[in-house]
Design an enzyme around this catalytic site. Structure first.
Site: not given
Length: 258
Positions: A170, A86, A143
């Site tokens: 997130k 990530e 991510h």
């Protein structure tokens, strides 16, 4: 919508909070970066421990955490090992990832830990439970440095994080074009208005995605990341400029309509 209060800041209301990553390689570099933060308009600090040359030595990591806690005083500290897949700097086995994050949460030196969603539900649930038992908050994260997923996939990932009881949700994605930035912002607004019951943090990386780092107060993203020196991800602005722009945007939202 619940907010998250960590030390002296409340995440999820008002101007998005500015988080500054520490990306030093040596203990001396990391601690000096933390001391320099007092000069800058940062709200919280992320130690990107995957950059640390001695990250495999948990005792060394805890020694640095103790010094960071002293240097940062009442500024909240987020502990993050970003895995290689990530966008991080180092590889780590899942059992070592778990042990490292548990040690950080139990140390008394950190206020939040970052846990990657795609490590699997079992790992996320375990680390959330350990952190909460230590009164440490959890940012669940994902991510994608290659692309921007479909809008429905972005929403699903954020909803999964919420179901796993992370305190903050997130996602960061890489745009291939400007339409991808709009996709991320649209997903953010939809998550914020329809599904989220806790703070969310979203960003579109790189130059095209810069607007997403500035517009959180409009679309619902509660934290943005700014750089002091070396950035930890593409598209991060210098923290001084970021603070000025966020303040100007906030002033605009508070102005009476013409």
């Amino acid at each position: 919508m619940k907010t998250v209060t960590v030390k002296n800041i409340t995440i999820g209301e008002g101007i998005p909070k500015i988080c500054v990553p520490l990306v030093g390689v040596t203990e001396a570099e990391i601690v000096e970066e933390a001391r320099q933060l007092r000069k800058y308009p940062a709200d919280l600090v992320e130690w990107r421990v995957d950059w640390f040359a001695k990250v495999q030595d948990t005792k060394k990591v805890l020694d640095v955490l103790k010094k960071l806690r002293e240097a940062l005083e009442e500024m909240p500290l987020l502990f993050t090992f970003r895995t290689k897949k990530e966008g991080g700097e180092a590889h780590i086995e899942p059992e070592n990832y778990i042990a490292l994050n548990e040690a950080a949460a139990q140390s008394g030196f950190v206020d939040l830990i970052d846990v990657e969603l795609f490590l699997g539900e079992e790992i996320v649930r375990r680390l959330v439970a350990v952190a909460h038992a230590c009164e440490v908050k959890v940012i669940a994260s994902n991510h994608d440095f290659a692309k921007t997923p479909k809008q429905e996939d972005i929403l699903q990932r954020l909803c999964n994080m919420q179901q796993l009881d992370a305190d903050i949700l997130k996602i960061a994605v890489m745009p291939q074009n400007k339409a991808d930035v709009l996709k991320l912002l649209t997903a953010t607004e939809e998550m914020y208005t329809k599904y989220a019951d806790r703070p969310i943090v979203t960003m579109s990386m790189g130059a095209d995605g810069l607007i997403s780092r500035l517009s959180g107060e409009f679309f619902g993203s509660a934290i943005t990341f700014g750089a002091i020196g070396k950035a930890s991800a593409p598209g991060q602005m210098p923290v001084e400029q970021l603070a000025q722009i966020l303040a100007q945007i906030h002033a605009g939202t508070m102005a009476p309509p013409l």
